[in-house]
Write an enzyme that holds these catalytic residues in place. Structure first.
Site, PDB file in Angstrom:
ATOM      1  N   ASP A  98      -5.744   1.298 -19.675  1.00 42.14           N
ATOM      2  CA  ASP A  98      -4.993   0.419 -18.785  1.00 42.14           C
ATOM      3  C   ASP A  98      -4.846  -0.928 -19.487  1.00 42.14           C
ATOM      4  O   ASP A  98      -5.849  -1.536 -19.882  1.00 42.14           O
ATOM      5  CB  ASP A  98      -5.773   0.253 -17.469  1.00 42.14           C
ATOM      6  CG  ASP A  98      -4.862   0.104 -16.281  1.00 42.14           C
ATOM      7  OD1 ASP A  98      -3.945  -0.724 -16.364  1.00 42.14           O
ATOM      8  OD2 ASP A  98      -5.080   0.799 -15.268  1.00 42.14           O
ATOM      9  N   HIS A 332      -4.634   4.553  -7.404  1.00 44.59           N
ATOM     10  CA  HIS A 332      -5.778   3.793  -6.897  1.00 44.59           C
ATOM     11  C   HIS A 332      -5.356   2.621  -6.012  1.00 44.59           C
ATOM     12  O   HIS A 332      -6.210   1.878  -5.531  1.00 44.59           O
ATOM     13  CB  HIS A 332      -6.591   3.270  -8.079  1.00 44.59           C
ATOM     14  CG  HIS A 332      -5.800   2.268  -8.873  1.00 44.59           C
ATOM     15  ND1 HIS A 332      -4.700   2.635  -9.607  1.00 44.59           N
ATOM     16  CD2 HIS A 332      -5.913   0.929  -9.011  1.00 44.59           C
ATOM     17  CE1 HIS A 332      -4.170   1.549 -10.159  1.00 44.59           C
ATOM     18  NE2 HIS A 332      -4.896   0.499  -9.816  1.00 44.59           N
ATOM     19  N   ASP A 333      -4.038   2.422  -5.833  1.00 48.93           N
ATOM     20  CA  ASP A 333      -3.555   1.338  -4.969  1.00 48.93           C
ATOM     21  C   ASP A 333      -2.981   1.859  -3.659  1.00 48.93           C
ATOM     22  O   ASP A 333      -2.467   1.083  -2.852  1.00 48.93           O
ATOM     23  CB  ASP A 333      -2.449   0.543  -5.679  1.00 48.93           C
ATOM     24  CG  ASP A 333      -2.971  -0.273  -6.847  1.00 48.93           C
ATOM     25  OD1 ASP A 333      -4.158  -0.663  -6.817  1.00 48.93           O
ATOM     26  OD2 ASP A 333      -2.192  -0.525  -7.785  1.00 48.93           O
TER      27      ASP A 333
HETATM   28  C1  NOJ Z   1      -1.865  -3.417 -10.196  1.00 50.80           C
HETATM   29  C2  NOJ Z   1      -3.116  -2.593 -10.177  1.00 50.80           C
HETATM   30  O1  NOJ Z   1      -2.763  -1.246 -10.051  1.00 50.80           O
HETATM   31  C3  NOJ Z   1      -3.949  -3.115  -9.038  1.00 50.80           C
HETATM   32  O2  NOJ Z   1      -5.043  -2.280  -8.756  1.00 50.80           O
HETATM   33  C4  NOJ Z   1      -4.380  -4.511  -9.367  1.00 50.80           C
HETATM   34  O3  NOJ Z   1      -5.047  -5.064  -8.259  1.00 50.80           O
HETATM   35  C5  NOJ Z   1      -3.195  -5.400  -9.722  1.00 50.80           C
HETATM   36  N1  NOJ Z   1      -2.221  -4.758 -10.545  1.00 50.80           N
HETATM   37  C6  NOJ Z   1      -3.660  -6.613 -10.465  1.00 50.80           C
HETATM   38  O4  NOJ Z   1      -4.083  -6.266 -11.749  1.00 50.80           O
END
Ligand code: NOJ
Length: 557
Positions: A98, A332-333
């Site tokens: 990532d 994961h979001d």
């Molecule tokens: C996107 C990521 O997928 C998320 O989990 C994160 O909080 C934000 N970007 C900030 O890096």
């Protein structure tokens, strides 16, 4: 279109903190991933994306990096990482990392230095501005709530910019020295054998200048405007991304997938066309579809088949002349897909298998999020602090400010919280789902007794085995070319709650039909050779196509 090595790959996202703990710390680790490479290979996975596993104070669960060239001690060591890469390679799998370079952690040594000497060299590595009339330099609201500016302690009137949490200061891409450091770091990981990167929040790296006084009309009562607004006015991101590609990605023939949200439509080709900055970008169209239906996130409903069909058609048509989108159901979001699309009564293995079919055969690079292949569901948290997530905390605050009671706010937050997909992977039916022998950092979903990998690997009718079968079909040499390069088309829009699409080339037409309801439906369509059904092998192979409740069928027309 020029063929690329990654066009026919299946990707799998691992959230390292929640995958497998081999030390009893309650936190997943790199060795836990290495231990389960065969599980992933057997599923049919080619590329593994690791969410951040670098040293981090974990304010945003690793998306706040304090050292870009190491592994978080909770997750292991660089040697563990090297072993993971080597073991993956032995199994013909690649690792992608990532890449989080819009911001770092406020505990990164450069940022600490910048705070001690805002006018010094490292001050230029970040966005530091003077306030205006005793207030922040502009009225941007950060993605996680509150002003995007934080006062620098010990200064009269200086602030630093953070589009996300205040512990995630934005990095100044305008500074050539910063860009050099980034390219060096990216190549450091290529030298360690990664095959590419998933690129975080990348649209944010270019800002409109001057930042000071760059105010937008308020979009909430707090007088602020979402900082996302600035991406409409920021010009010239392409120069940065081209340089990043030329210096890092192109020499390594990398597979790169951008988290690109809100780019201008006409720029898509520059991002992911044949000569694009990235190989691919994620398909988030369903999220925009939800927004278009006027759903405030607080009272979002279920995603309906119509919404899904519209989003899918828009993306597929838009991408057809351009390139490869990366298709996703979960990450994961987001909450678990079953809880987003299926009502509780419909949340069966059959319906979960249908969701697999629905997205797997679209044109693109499919990404599976850990546990999706088991049909893992949302969980429940009584208290927002238990979620350990800055975004959920902000959502809770917004709900309460809108007048919701604690219970009402928790109903809303639980449905949409990112913590739902971050609960530990359910390996078996032993304590803590076999994830850890210690206390898991986030509670395991109590349904682990019924939904777990050991049970599903042993059961030929499981969601896991269906994913395995469906992936094998996508890779079957008789059909692979069509599934990878064939033209996408919607076949029929005439039936409520039924989505039918096809992938076609000069060789064949492969039809994917999904009945997203309990009621049986007969379509005015002849079935050819049935290649896959989520009801098992027992589908009639001729005559008109009848789909049982939540049946999904792939057939050759
Ligand atoms: C996107 C990521 O997928 C998320 O989990 C994160 O909080 C934000 N970007 C900030 O890096």
């Amino acid at each position: 279109m020029k063929k690329q090595w990654w066009h026919d790959k299946i990707c799998y996202q691992i959230y390292p903190k929640s995958f497998c703990d081999t030390t009893g710390s309650g936190i997943g680790d790199i060795n836990g991933i290495t231990e389960h490479l065969d599980y992933l290979r057997n599923l049919g996975v080619d590329i593994i994306w690791l969410s951040p596993c670098y040293p981090s104070p974990m304010a945003d669960q690793g998306y706040d990096i304090s050292d870009y060239r190491n592994i978080h001690p909770d997750f292991g060591t660089l040697e563990d990482f090297d072993r993971l890469v080597a073991e993956a390679k032995k199994r013909d799998m690649g690792i992608i990392m990532d890449l989080v370079v819009n911001h770092c952690s406020d505990e990164h040594p450069y940022f600490k230095e910048a705070m001690a000497h805002p006018d010094g060299k490292y001050g230029e590595y970040f966005y530091i501005e003077e306030g205006v009339d005793g207030k922040e330099p502009n009225n941007w609201r950060s993605y996680f709530g509150g002003s995007a500016w934080e006062k620098i302690p010990g200064t009269k009137n200086k602030y630093y910019l953070h589009m996300f949490h205040k512990k995630q200061p934005d990095i100044n891409w305008e500074n050539p020295a910063v860009r050099e450091e980034i390219y060096d770091m990216v190549n450091f990981w290529f030298d360690r054998g990664v095959v590419g990167f998933r690129i975080d929040a990348i649209i944010n790296i270019k800002k409109p200048h001057p930042l000071r006084g760059c105010n937008y009309p308020a979009d909430r009562e707090d007088g602020m405007a979402s900082c996302a607004k600035m991406t409409e006015d920021a010009v010239g991101i392409g120069d940065f991304l081209q340089e990043l590609k030329d210096r890092c990605f192109a020499p390594h023939q990398a597979f790169t997938v951008g988290e690109v949200c809100g780019q201008k439509e006409e720029d898509t080709i520059a991002y992911v066309g044949e000569d694009g900055y990235f190989s691919s970008m994620f398909d988030f169209e369903i999220n925009s579809e939800e927004a278009k239906d006027g759903f405030e996130w607080m009272n979002k409903h279920f995603i309906t088949p119509d919404m899904y069909r519209r989003a899918m058609e828009r993306t597929q048509k838009r991408m057809e002349p351009i390139g490869f989108i990366s298709t996703v159901l979960e990450n994961h979001d987001l909450p678990r897909i079953s809880s987003r699309i299926l009502r509780e009564a419909d949340r069966t293995d059959t319906a979960k298998k249908l969701l697999c079919v629905l997205y797997l055969y679209q044109k693109g690079i499919p990404f599976i999020y850990q546990g999706q292949e088991l049909g893992m569901d949302n969980t429940w948290f009584d208290d927002v602090d238990m979620m350990q997530d800055v975004s959920s905390q902000d959502e809770y605050r917004v709900c309460r400010e809108a007048g919701l009671s604690h219970e009402e706010a928790m109903q809303v937050v639980n449905r949409f919280s990112r913590a739902n997909t971050r609960t530990p992977f359910q390996w078996d039916d032993s304590v803590n789902g076999g994830f850890t022998t210690g206390t898991p950092w986030l509670p395991v979903n109590p349904n682990y007794k019924n939904i777990n990998a050991a049970e599903e690997v042993a059961n030929p009718d499981s969601v896991y085995h269906f994913y395995q079968k469906a992936i094998a079909l996508r890779k079957d040499p008789r059909f692979a070319e069509t599934f990878v390069y064939g033209v996408f088309g919607l076949v029929s829009q005439e039936y409520d709650n039924v989505i039918v699409y096809e992938r076609a080339d000069e060789k064949q037409r492969l039809v994917i039909a999904c009945n997203m309801q309990q009621a049986e439906v007969t379509l005015d369509m002849e079935v050819g050779e049935v290649l896959l059904s989520n009801y098992g092998e027992a589908h009639p192979t001729s005559g008109r196509l009848t789909l049982r409740g939540f049946e999904a069928v792939v057939f050759r027309a």
